[in-house]
Design a protein around this motif. Structure first.
Motif, PDB file in Angstrom:
ATOM      1  N   ASP A 156       0.814  -1.221   0.000  1.00  0.00           N
ATOM      2  CA  ASP A 156       0.000   0.000   0.000  1.00  0.00           C
ATOM      3  C   ASP A 156       0.846   1.269   0.000  1.00  0.00           C
ATOM      4  O   ASP A 156       0.531   2.244   0.703  1.00  0.00           O
ATOM      5  CB  ASP A 156      -0.924  -0.003   1.218  1.00  0.00           C
ATOM      6  N   ALA A 157       1.901   1.287  -0.822  1.00  0.00           N
ATOM      7  CA  ALA A 157       2.824   2.424  -0.832  1.00  0.00           C
ATOM      8  C   ALA A 157       2.139   3.715  -1.259  1.00  0.00           C
ATOM      9  O   ALA A 157       2.450   4.797  -0.733  1.00  0.00           O
ATOM     10  CB  ALA A 157       4.001   2.128  -1.766  1.00  0.00           C
ATOM     11  N   VAL A 158       1.207   3.641  -2.200  1.00  0.00           N
ATOM     12  CA  VAL A 158       0.572   4.858  -2.706  1.00  0.00           C
ATOM     13  C   VAL A 158      -0.225   5.540  -1.604  1.00  0.00           C
ATOM     14  O   VAL A 158      -0.133   6.760  -1.411  1.00  0.00           O
ATOM     15  CB  VAL A 158      -0.333   4.542  -3.911  1.00  0.00           C
ATOM     16  N   ARG A 159      -1.003   4.766  -0.843  1.00  0.00           N
ATOM     17  CA  ARG A 159      -1.800   5.364   0.231  1.00  0.00           C
ATOM     18  C   ARG A 159      -0.921   5.826   1.388  1.00  0.00           C
ATOM     19  O   ARG A 159      -1.307   6.726   2.143  1.00  0.00           O
ATOM     20  CB  ARG A 159      -2.833   4.353   0.731  1.00  0.00           C
ATOM     21  N   CYS A 160       0.259   5.237   1.516  1.00  0.00           N
ATOM     22  CA  CYS A 160       1.187   5.693   2.553  1.00  0.00           C
ATOM     23  C   CYS A 160       1.893   6.978   2.140  1.00  0.00           C
ATOM     24  O   CYS A 160       2.117   7.872   2.967  1.00  0.00           O
ATOM     25  CB  CYS A 160       2.230   4.611   2.850  1.00  0.00           C
ATOM     26  N   LEU A 161       2.247   7.083   0.866  1.00  0.00           N
ATOM     27  CA  LEU A 161       2.979   8.249   0.385  1.00  0.00           C
ATOM     28  C   LEU A 161       2.065   9.438   0.113  1.00  0.00           C
ATOM     29  O   LEU A 161       2.491  10.586   0.231  1.00  0.00           O
ATOM     30  CB  LEU A 161       3.741   7.898  -0.901  1.00  0.00           C
ATOM     31  N   GLY A 162       0.813   9.173  -0.263  1.00  0.00           N
ATOM     32  CA  GLY A 162      -0.102  10.253  -0.603  1.00  0.00           C
ATOM     33  C   GLY A 162      -0.200  11.333   0.465  1.00  0.00           C
ATOM     34  O   GLY A 162      -0.043  12.533   0.172  1.00  0.00           O
ATOM     35  N   PRO A 163      -0.450  10.968   1.716  1.00  0.00           N
ATOM     36  CA  PRO A 163      -0.543  12.006   2.761  1.00  0.00           C
ATOM     37  C   PRO A 163       0.754  12.792   2.963  1.00  0.00           C
ATOM     38  O   PRO A 163       0.713  13.927   3.451  1.00  0.00           O
ATOM     39  CB  PRO A 163      -0.879  11.185   4.018  1.00  0.00           C
ATOM     40  N   MET A 164       1.881  12.184   2.577  1.00  0.00           N
ATOM     41  CA  MET A 164       3.157  12.886   2.728  1.00  0.00           C
ATOM     42  C   MET A 164       3.232  14.118   1.817  1.00  0.00           C
ATOM     43  O   MET A 164       4.046  15.006   2.039  1.00  0.00           O
ATOM     44  CB  MET A 164       4.320  11.948   2.396  1.00  0.00           C
ATOM     45  N   LEU A 165       2.385  14.165   0.782  1.00  0.00           N
ATOM     46  CA  LEU A 165       2.369  15.340  -0.095  1.00  0.00           C
ATOM     47  C   LEU A 165       1.910  16.590   0.648  1.00  0.00           C
ATOM     48  O   LEU A 165       2.186  17.712   0.212  1.00  0.00           O
ATOM     49  CB  LEU A 165       1.445  15.090  -1.289  1.00  0.00           C
ATOM     50  N   LEU A 166       1.208  16.386   1.757  1.00  0.00           N
ATOM     51  CA  LEU A 166       0.710  17.514   2.541  1.00  0.00           C
ATOM     52  C   LEU A 166       1.370  17.562   3.911  1.00  0.00           C
ATOM     53  O   LEU A 166       0.844  18.176   4.850  1.00  0.00           O
ATOM     54  CB  LEU A 166      -0.815  17.412   2.680  1.00  0.00           C
ATOM     55  N   ASP A 167       2.535  16.948   4.022  1.00  0.00           N
ATOM     56  CA  ASP A 167       3.273  16.931   5.279  1.00  0.00           C
ATOM     57  C   ASP A 167       3.672  18.356   5.686  1.00  0.00           C
ATOM     58  O   ASP A 167       3.942  19.209   4.821  1.00  0.00           O
ATOM     59  CB  ASP A 167       4.528  16.067   5.111  1.00  0.00           C
ATOM     60  N   PRO A 168       3.735  18.648   6.978  1.00  0.00           N
ATOM     61  CA  PRO A 168       4.170  19.987   7.415  1.00  0.00           C
ATOM     62  C   PRO A 168       5.571  20.354   6.949  1.00  0.00           C
ATOM     63  O   PRO A 168       5.878  21.540   6.786  1.00  0.00           O
ATOM     64  CB  PRO A 168       4.109  19.888   8.949  1.00  0.00           C
ATOM     65  N   SER A 169       6.428  19.356   6.720  1.00  0.00           N
ATOM     66  CA  SER A 169       7.804  19.614   6.282  1.00  0.00           C
ATOM     67  C   SER A 169       7.865  19.744   4.767  1.00  0.00           C
ATOM     68  O   SER A 169       7.425  18.845   4.041  1.00  0.00           O
ATOM     69  CB  SER A 169       8.722  18.485   6.740  1.00  0.00           C
ATOM     70  N   VAL A 170       8.418  20.858   4.276  1.00  0.00           N
ATOM     71  CA  VAL A 170       8.532  21.023   2.830  1.00  0.00           C
ATOM     72  C   VAL A 170       9.493  20.003   2.241  1.00  0.00           C
ATOM     73  O   VAL A 170       9.327  19.568   1.089  1.00  0.00           O
ATOM     74  CB  VAL A 170       8.991  22.456   2.481  1.00  0.00           C
ATOM     75  N   GLY A 171      10.504  19.587   3.004  1.00  0.00           N
ATOM     76  CA  GLY A 171      11.431  18.566   2.523  1.00  0.00           C
ATOM     77  C   GLY A 171      10.741  17.237   2.303  1.00  0.00           C
ATOM     78  O   GLY A 171      11.000  16.540   1.319  1.00  0.00           O
ATOM     79  N   VAL A 172       9.841  16.875   3.213  1.00  0.00           N
ATOM     80  CA  VAL A 172       9.083  15.633   3.065  1.00  0.00           C
ATOM     81  C   VAL A 172       8.154  15.724   1.863  1.00  0.00           C
ATOM     82  O   VAL A 172       8.008  14.778   1.086  1.00  0.00           O
ATOM     83  CB  VAL A 172       8.289  15.322   4.349  1.00  0.00           C
ATOM     84  N   ARG A 173       7.523  16.880   1.692  1.00  0.00           N
ATOM     85  CA  ARG A 173       6.624  17.051   0.546  1.00  0.00           C
ATOM     86  C   ARG A 173       7.363  16.847  -0.778  1.00  0.00           C
ATOM     87  O   ARG A 173       6.881  16.142  -1.672  1.00  0.00           O
ATOM     88  CB  ARG A 173       6.023  18.462   0.564  1.00  0.00           C
ATOM     89  N   GLU A 174       8.523  17.450  -0.890  1.00  0.00           N
ATOM     90  CA  GLU A 174       9.262  17.362  -2.151  1.00  0.00           C
ATOM     91  C   GLU A 174       9.731  15.946  -2.422  1.00  0.00           C
ATOM     92  O   GLU A 174       9.600  15.443  -3.546  1.00  0.00           O
ATOM     93  CB  GLU A 174      10.449  18.318  -2.131  1.00  0.00           C
ATOM     94  N   THR A 175      10.284  15.280  -1.416  1.00  0.00           N
ATOM     95  CA  THR A 175      10.784  13.912  -1.639  1.00  0.00           C
ATOM     96  C   THR A 175       9.632  12.931  -1.834  1.00  0.00           C
ATOM     97  O   THR A 175       9.763  11.960  -2.589  1.00  0.00           O
ATOM     98  CB  THR A 175      11.673  13.461  -0.468  1.00  0.00           C
TER      99      THR A 175
END
Length: 591
Positions: free
Chosen positions: A76-95
């Motif tokens: 379930d990588a897609v559902r795990c990574l999807g919320p990271m697009l809105l992570d408080p950290s801009v570095g996490v969002r970009e990666t």
């Protein structure tokens, strides 16, 4: 748009943080028995932004290997990574955006479809809207977000835009979401920043060119202000290769949406589009690349590659991209956007400014040729239609007559035909069929980071041959240069095939060159011109190669060539033996 096509340009870059081997070493030291996929996805839940960023970057690196992608999807990588697009950290969002982008590019169309089904577009749309608000030139940015932070946000938008491009290229559902959510505004907003961040503008232009293809639902959204931005880019005068690529992509978009251009401006718009394509093809890529390579060697910090760089580039070149010409309709985007056979060279950052310029130039020229291919697309018969003709019990003459019906010229407007001729498009396309020269190839071979350009240069040659095939369908004899020019052209095409001791084995090249030869033979036959394209012996050699080739399009082309040649032989004297040979090979190739 929303179809399974493979020849698109993978432009984005990524910067993984730390090698994935560290993960394996940590697991072994801890004595844990768990897969890297599960371990990394668990790290996405860490309270530490650095750990989450590390996990996203490591996933971005790992998914470049197609064999590991199923393990990530199963967990379930897609559902795990999807919320990271809105992570408080801009570095996490970009990666996270980079990881999803690489997953979509390296996973292919089925993976893109699955990502859309798992609703990755919801956080992606929210991310694009939020970030574009922050980088909008008309919005007052707080002091703490200026400078490096604002640049970082633009990097996130660039990654996200490339992910959106991949999804829309593969999924009609993604296209519908694009239309419904009004993401055209986001693309236009990114295009407005072409003088500040040309890389971001190019990513938006690639996405917009994809989304505007055969998308009638989007056309009402192209309000005058959006068209004005496109017009502004068409008329821009910046002379860098990146801006050349940007203008070429915008030209393709304008061609896609020409129906919404006011009638009073239609002729001028078409003229501007073809002028840009002509200017792009006019650049002598051989000379420019040699000069850029010389400049790169003169710069000490980039003139010497480390052993690590050489190893990475050599590994990327060990796999070749799998492209298609389709039924002579080439998707516009330039270079293998959806990666096949693990070809990730376009996902890697350029080693030098000179290499970046060379890559952009080749992308622009390939894009220009693909736009012309689609502009002149004659909607050739499908392989099934050709098989019905070639496998019939009718005579070679009847088969050639059937082929002639299928090859009826395409009717283009007088404005388009006039612009194609006035801007010397046929001449410039023909010049690209001779590309690249040996000196350019040899120079690129000397440096591992530059070697991947060779495949791009050869791809341009294939696109030019496909373009030549389509031009035969839209230009009359005078515009093609007359009978004498066709005879010279036939000798040129024959030389491309038989200049070496062995026939080229590259399937993409063989498909393109046999398509061009087939179309040329048909055009000459329709004018009752003597066919001196190749000797009977050469034709038989090519037929044998076609009989052994798995590419159905090559076999179709060769069968058509046999039929056309057979028709010509039937009209001559003392050709019985040659006709028997033709009859012998035709059913073999059709098997």
């Amino acid at each position: 748009m929303g179809k399974k096509k493979t020849n698109k340009f993978a432009r984005p870059q990524f910067s993984p943080i730390g090698p994935p081997n560290n993960i394996k070493e940590e697991e072994e030291e801890a004595g844990e028995v768990c897969s890297p996929a599960r371990d990394l996805l668990e790290k996405l839940q860490s309270v530490s932004p650095d750990v989450r960023e590390f996990a996203c970057a490591s996933i971005s690196k790992l998914v470049q290997e197609q064999k590991v992608i199923p393990s990530f999807l199963q967990k379930d990588a897609v559902r795990c990574l999807g919320p990271m697009l809105l992570d408080p950290s801009v570095g996490v969002r970009e990666t996270a955006a980079g990881a999803l982008r690489n997953l979509s590019a390296c996973g292919g169309y089925d993976v893109c479809d699955e990502m859309v089904k798992q609703d990755v577009l919801t956080p992606l749309t929210a991310l694009l809207r939020e970030c574009c608000t922050e980088v909008d030139a008309n919005v007052v940015i707080p002091q703490k977000q200026k400078g490096a932070d604002k640049t970082h946000v633009e990097g996130i938008v660039n990654e996200a835009m490339n992910l959106l491009w991949n999804l829309c290229e593969s999924s009609s559902t993604a296209v519908s979401v694009f239309n419904k959510e009004g993401l055209l505004d986001v693309c236009i907003q990114c295009l407005r920043r072409f003088n500040i961040n040309v890389e971001l503008a190019i990513s938006a232009a690639y996405c917009l060119q994809t989304i505007t293809e055969d998308n009638a639902e989007l056309l009402p959204s192209l309000i005058p202000s959006a068209l004005q931005v496109l017009e502004m880019l068409l008329l821009s005068s910046e002379d860098t290769t990146e801006h050349l690529l940007l203008r070429t992509l915008v030209a393709g978009t304008v061609w896609n949406v020409k129906s919404v251009v006011p009638a009073s401006s239609q002729a001028d718009t078409i003229n501007a589009v073809i002028r840009i394509l002509s200017e792009t093809l006019e650049r002598n890529a051989n000379q420019i690349i040699l000069k850029l390579r010389e400049d790169a060697c003169a710069t000490p910090e980039v003139g010497i590659e480390t052993e690590m760089e050489e190893e990475m580039i050599d590994g990327d070149e060990a796999v070749a991209s799998n492209l298609e010409n389709g039924a002579q309709k080439a998707p516009h985007k330039g270079n293998a956007r959806i990666v096949k056979n693990d070809d990730i060279s376009d996902l890697l950052p350029a080693r030098s400014e000179e290499l970046r310029h060379a890559t952009a130039l080749l992308a622009a020229q390939q894009t220009a040729l693909e736009i012309i291919v689609n502009m002149c697309c004659s909607e050739d018969p499908s392989d099934d239609e050709w098989e019905e003709i070639s496998s019939s019990d009718e005579s070679d003459n009847s088969m050639a007559e059937g082929a002639g019906t299928l090859f009826s010229p395409l009717c283009l407007s007088a404005e388009v035909l006039s612009a194609l001729v006035n801007y010397l498009i046929p001449k410039k396309v023909l010049e690209k069929t001779e590309f690249p020269d040996n000196a350019t190839v040899d120079e690129c071979m000397k440096s591992p980071p530059w070697r991947h350009l060779i495949a791009k240069m050869k791809r341009i040659q294939c696109r030019a041959l496909t373009c030549l095939h389509n031009l035969f369908s839209v230009l009359d004899m005078e515009e093609l240069g007359g009978p004498a020019a066709l005879q010279v052209l036939s000798q040129h095409l024959t030389m491309l095939v038989f200049s070496q001791s062995e026939l080229p084995k590259d399937s993409e090249f063989l498909e393109a060159v046999t398509s061009a030869i087939r179309s040329l033979l048909q055009r000459m036959a329709s004018q009752n011109l003597p066919q001196q394209c190749m000797t009977a012996e050469q034709l038989m050699i090519l037929c044998e190669a076609g009989a052994q080739c798995e590419n159905i399009s090559i076999r179709v082309n060769v069968v058509a060539m046999m039929g056309i040649s057979g028709s010509a032989l039937a009209k001559g004297d003392n050709t019985a033996e040659a006709l028997k040979v033709s009859e012998k090979y035709t059913p073999i190739i059709c098997l």
